[in-house]
Scaffold this motif. Structure first.
Motif, PDB file in Angstrom:
ATOM      1  N   CYS A  88       0.850  -1.187   0.000  1.00  0.00           N
ATOM      2  CA  CYS A  88       0.000   0.000   0.000  1.00  0.00           C
ATOM      3  C   CYS A  88       0.888   1.241   0.000  1.00  0.00           C
ATOM      4  O   CYS A  88       2.068   1.166   0.331  1.00  0.00           O
ATOM      5  N   VAL A  89       0.312   2.366  -0.397  1.00  0.00           N
ATOM      6  CA  VAL A  89       1.038   3.629  -0.418  1.00  0.00           C
ATOM      7  C   VAL A  89       0.224   4.686   0.314  1.00  0.00           C
ATOM      8  O   VAL A  89      -1.010   4.658   0.309  1.00  0.00           O
ATOM      9  N   VAL A 103      -1.638   8.048   1.016  1.00  0.00           N
ATOM     10  CA  VAL A 103      -2.311   9.093   0.266  1.00  0.00           C
ATOM     11  C   VAL A 103      -1.724  10.412   0.777  1.00  0.00           C
ATOM     12  O   VAL A 103      -1.632  10.607   1.998  1.00  0.00           O
ATOM     13  N   PRO A 104      -1.274  11.309  -0.100  1.00  0.00           N
ATOM     14  CA  PRO A 104      -0.644  12.559   0.367  1.00  0.00           C
ATOM     15  C   PRO A 104      -1.534  13.331   1.342  1.00  0.00           C
ATOM     16  O   PRO A 104      -2.745  13.417   1.160  1.00  0.00           O
ATOM     17  N   VAL A 162      -4.494   5.110   3.112  1.00  0.00           N
ATOM     18  CA  VAL A 162      -3.562   4.499   2.167  1.00  0.00           C
ATOM     19  C   VAL A 162      -4.336   3.975   0.971  1.00  0.00           C
ATOM     20  O   VAL A 162      -5.558   3.788   1.032  1.00  0.00           O
ATOM     21  N   MET A 163      -3.604   3.746  -0.107  1.00  0.00           N
ATOM     22  CA  MET A 163      -4.170   3.154  -1.305  1.00  0.00           C
ATOM     23  C   MET A 163      -3.669   1.724  -1.414  1.00  0.00           C
ATOM     24  O   MET A 163      -2.459   1.485  -1.390  1.00  0.00           O
ATOM     25  N   MET A 205      -2.652  -1.471  -3.226  1.00  0.00           N
ATOM     26  CA  MET A 205      -2.093  -1.646  -4.565  1.00  0.00           C
ATOM     27  C   MET A 205      -2.440  -3.002  -5.189  1.00  0.00           C
ATOM     28  O   MET A 205      -1.857  -3.395  -6.192  1.00  0.00           O
ATOM     29  N   GLU A 255      -8.984   2.991  -1.538  1.00  0.00           N
ATOM     30  CA  GLU A 255      -8.572   3.725  -0.348  1.00  0.00           C
ATOM     31  C   GLU A 255      -9.036   3.012   0.919  1.00  0.00           C
ATOM     32  O   GLU A 255     -10.184   2.592   1.026  1.00  0.00           O
ATOM     33  N   PRO A 271       5.220  11.911  -1.980  1.00  0.00           N
ATOM     34  CA  PRO A 271       3.815  11.538  -2.177  1.00  0.00           C
ATOM     35  C   PRO A 271       3.723  10.072  -2.588  1.00  0.00           C
ATOM     36  O   PRO A 271       4.584   9.566  -3.297  1.00  0.00           O
ATOM     37  N   PHE A 272       2.704   9.405  -2.143  1.00  0.00           N
ATOM     38  CA  PHE A 272       2.454   8.002  -2.469  1.00  0.00           C
ATOM     39  C   PHE A 272       3.620   7.104  -2.071  1.00  0.00           C
ATOM     40  O   PHE A 272       3.983   6.173  -2.788  1.00  0.00           O
TER      41      PHE A 272
END
Length: 127
Positions: free
Chosen positions: A21-22, A24-25, A58-59, A61, A71, A89-90
């Motif tokens: 996951c990444v 979210v800014p 978070v997103m 993936m 999300e 970011p991300f």
């Protein structure tokens, strides 16, 4: 065995986010509780630890989520706002000490609330 409402179950990060996951800014915010009687919002406090609660968006993936919402919100209990080590970011991250609380949402659908003790930069790239 009877389960009490709001039971938290330990779960591995890899089981929740198998593809990573990444962040979210600008998504790390203090969680708020809403009082129906006073109509006021106050900073949320973890019922088990007594610490402040922060929501991290978070997103996911996972490529199997194509066309669906990615999300996910994960709550972290900590005395101060968690700050990512990598300000990009991300940025890919991994959560430590994850728990899940299953519940039935207002529409009658099964949902999950995720918590973690913290997060760190991911050791692997998100898919």
């Amino acid at each position: 065995m009877a389960l009490k409402g709001g039971s938290r179950f330990s779960i591995r990060f890899e089981d929740v986010f198998p593809a990573g996951c990444v962040l979210v800014p600008d998504s790390i915010v203090e969680a708020q509780d809403y009082n129906e009687v006073t109509k006021a919002r106050t900073p949320a406090v973890d019922k088990l630890t007594g610490q402040r609660v922060w929501t991290v968006r978070v997103m996911d993936m996972d490529p199997d989520l194509a066309g669906r919402a990615r999300e996910v919100a994960v709550k972290i209990s900590a005395p101060v706002q968690p700050i990512p080590d990598n300000g990009a970011p991300f940025a890919p991250v991994e959560f430590d000490g994850m728990t899940v609380t299953p519940y039935v949402g207002p529409t009658g659908r099964l949902a999950y609330s995720y918590r973690a003790s913290g997060f760190k930069p991911s050791a692997r790239k998100a898919a």
